[in-house]
Design a protein around this motif. Structure first.
Motif, short mmCIF file in Angstrom:
data_model
loop_
_atom_site.label_atom_id
_atom_site.label_comp_id
_atom_site.label_asym_id
_atom_site.label_seq_id
_atom_site.Cartn_x
_atom_site.Cartn_y
_atom_site.Cartn_z
N GLU A 32 0.82 -1.21 0.00
CA GLU A 32 0.00 0.00 0.00
C GLU A 32 0.85 1.26 0.00
OE1 GLU A 32 -3.26 0.25 -0.38
OE2 GLU A 32 -3.43 -1.93 -0.58
N GLU A 33 2.13 1.13 0.33
CA GLU A 33 3.01 2.29 0.35
C GLU A 33 3.58 2.61 -1.03
OE1 GLU A 33 6.06 1.70 3.27
OE2 GLU A 33 4.69 0.70 4.68
N PHE A 34 3.43 1.69 -1.97
CA PHE A 34 4.04 1.88 -3.29
C PHE A 34 3.24 2.86 -4.12
CE2 PHE A 34 6.35 -1.81 -2.07
CZ PHE A 34 7.46 -1.91 -2.91
N THR A 35 3.95 3.69 -4.84
CA THR A 35 3.32 4.55 -5.84
C THR A 35 3.10 3.75 -7.11
OG1 THR A 35 5.45 5.25 -6.76
CG2 THR A 35 4.54 6.55 -4.91
N ALA A 36 2.40 4.35 -8.07
CA ALA A 36 2.20 3.69 -9.35
C ALA A 36 3.54 3.39 -10.01
CB ALA A 36 1.34 4.56 -10.25
N GLN A 37 4.45 4.36 -10.01
CA GLN A 37 5.74 4.13 -10.62
C GLN A 37 6.53 3.06 -9.89
OE1 GLN A 37 6.84 5.61 -13.56
NE2 GLN A 37 8.34 3.95 -13.37
N GLY A 38 6.39 3.02 -8.57
CA GLY A 38 7.07 1.99 -7.80
C GLY A 38 6.58 0.59 -8.15
N LEU A 39 5.27 0.46 -8.33
CA LEU A 39 4.72 -0.84 -8.73
C LEU A 39 5.21 -1.24 -10.12
CD1 LEU A 39 1.01 -0.56 -7.51
CD2 LEU A 39 2.90 -1.77 -6.41
N ALA A 63 -0.81 -9.20 -4.46
CA ALA A 63 -0.97 -7.96 -3.71
C ALA A 63 -0.94 -6.75 -4.64
CB ALA A 63 0.12 -7.85 -2.65
N VAL A 64 -0.03 -6.78 -5.62
CA VAL A 64 0.04 -5.69 -6.59
C VAL A 64 -1.25 -5.59 -7.40
CG1 VAL A 64 1.21 -4.89 -8.69
CG2 VAL A 64 2.56 -5.75 -6.76
N ALA A 65 -1.80 -6.74 -7.77
CA ALA A 65 -3.03 -6.74 -8.57
C ALA A 65 -4.20 -6.14 -7.80
CB ALA A 65 -3.37 -8.17 -9.00
N ARG A 66 -4.17 -6.25 -6.49
CA ARG A 66 -5.23 -5.63 -5.68
C ARG A 66 -5.00 -4.13 -5.52
NH1 ARG A 66 -4.47 -10.53 -2.80
NH2 ARG A 66 -3.07 -9.52 -1.32
N ARG A 67 -3.73 -3.72 -5.46
CA ARG A 67 -3.40 -2.32 -5.24
C ARG A 67 -3.51 -1.48 -6.51
NH1 ARG A 67 -2.76 2.52 -2.69
NH2 ARG A 67 -0.68 3.43 -2.89
N ALA A 68 -3.03 -2.01 -7.62
CA ALA A 68 -2.88 -1.21 -8.84
C ALA A 68 -4.17 -0.59 -9.36
CB ALA A 68 -2.23 -2.07 -9.93
N GLU A 74 -2.84 7.35 -11.90
CA GLU A 74 -1.46 7.78 -11.67
C GLU A 74 -0.46 7.09 -12.60
OE1 GLU A 74 -0.42 7.57 -7.54
OE2 GLU A 74 -2.46 8.12 -6.89
N PHE A 75 -0.90 6.07 -13.30
CA PHE A 75 0.01 5.36 -14.20
C PHE A 75 0.17 6.12 -15.51
CE2 PHE A 75 -1.25 1.75 -11.53
CZ PHE A 75 -0.03 1.10 -11.35
#
Length: 385
Positions: A32-39, A63-68, A74-75
């Protein structure tokens, strides 16, 4: 850090492997702390490097698939395309994430350049995601000339439309895209597969693509140990066949019986995607102290334990779109395809018992008659597996 290692192509060292393993574990509770660019950077690094324990990577990508989807605004267009590519390249299926990506593309297709659109089409086709609206948007962008193509994006897009089994869209895109100047072997090999699906290539391009495809198939000749085990079982059963057979169309298959138009394909881990949408880590993935990788490109593990764990989560394994595409091409050419999934192939135990189990599996697969009634004192094997 992972992005730096992947960019430097420095992932084969033990230190780098340990790093990817640890990042896959540590990043999940902090996703949850990751930004779009971080993901984007994170998923691209794992897919490019092919690194990390696959089960931990599965947890991470779930986890990424739930967050993105909550960060879609922002992407960048390239970032979305790179993430979709990363999921498919690593063998991770996340239909809900892909659905969100498809909606974003359809809303503003002109924001994506040719390479991004081609990458998206490839990713959706390989993941075998049904997204007709995305493929329609990609086709319109190229067919209308709104998005100028280049040879790589053209061949990739045409291949993806064929792989996704969309003949009308393929025809519409081919009118413009086949006019590119194709010269790279990969591009030409993709186009030959397209031609097997639908005759959209001009004669000169068809000849060049066929030559390139044949050469690429020659380079990939590398039978696995499981293929040899299956072939040995077929010999014991008297099922005469050609090993590593090339069909008249040029497709290389594992074992074929040309006079009956039947063939066997041995499907290892690279033929499958891991479905993470409803993945339950504690139930569907083995504990950390007994966790072999699902895909052979990751840390090696003994075949028996790898298949044992895969069988526990086979409901999460989906054939890749690429594998289904090849099956459709073979069926179109008149072949009957029999699959031998790696997680079904008998492994382990007493060698004699194992041989009986493998023979019974193949007998059932091919609907062969069981052996004659045994003499007194002999055992018997019933079809099964």
């Amino acid at each position: 850090v992972t992005w730096a290692f992947a960019t430097a192509d420095a992932v084969e060292t033990p230190t780098a492997r340990r790093l990817f393993d640890q990042v896959a574990i540590d990043a999940v509770p902090r996703v949850e702390e990751f930004t779009a660019q971080g993901l984007c950077n994170l998923t691209w690094a794992f897919a490019t490097a092919g690194a990390g324990d696959f089960d931990d990577a599965g947890r991470l990508f779930a986890a990424v698939a739930r967050r993105a989807p909550r960060l879609l605004d922002e992407f960048t267009p390239q970032g979305l395309a790179n993430m979709a590519w990363a999921f498919s390249a690593l063998g991770i299926a996340a239909p809900r994430f892909f659905a969100a990506v498809a909606d974003a593309v359809v809303d503003s297709p002109r924001a994506f350049d040719a390479q991004s659109l081609a990458s998206l089409a490839w990713a959706f086709a390989v993941a075998d995601v049904a997204a007709p609206h995305l493929f329609e948007a990609v086709t319109r962008a190229f067919a209308s000339g709104d998005t100028p193509a280049d040879p790589q994006s053209a061949s990739t897009t045409l291949w993806a439309l064929a792989c996704a089994d969309l003949p009308d869209l393929l025809d519409a895109a081919a009118d413009r895209l086949v006019k590119e100047r194709f010269d790279h072997p990969t591009q030409l090999s993709q186009l030959y597969q397209v031609s097997l699906y639908r005759p959209v290539l001009p004669p000169a391009l068809l000849a060049a693509s066929q030559h390139a495809f044949k050469h690429s198939q020659d380079e990939t000749f590398s039978p696995s140990e499981m293929q040899r085990q299956v072939a040995a079982g077929l010999h014991r059963l008297g099922w005469r066949h050609n090993f590593e057979h090339r069909t008249p169309e040029g497709l290389l298959v594992d074992m074929a019986q040309p006079h009956t138009n039947r063939l066997i394909e041995v499907y290892g881990p690279f033929h499958y995607m891991l479905l993470v949408d409803d993945l339950h880590p504690d139930r569907d993935l083995p504990p950390s102290d007994d966790r072999p990788p699902l895909h052979p490109r990751h840390r090696p593990a003994d075949d028996a334990s790898q298949r044992r764990h895969a069988s526990r989560r086979r409901r999460l394994l989906l054939l890749t779109g690429k594998t289904r595409f090849k099956e459709r091409l073979l069926a179109k050419a008149g072949w009957t395809v029999h699959r031998v999934p790696y997680f079904e192939w008998p492994e382990g135990g007493n060698p004699n018992t194992l041989q009986h189990k493998r023979d019974a599996y193949l007998r059932s697969l091919l609907d062969l008659h069981p052996p004659s009634a045994p003499t007194s004192g002999s055992g018997s094997v019933q079809p099964g597996g």
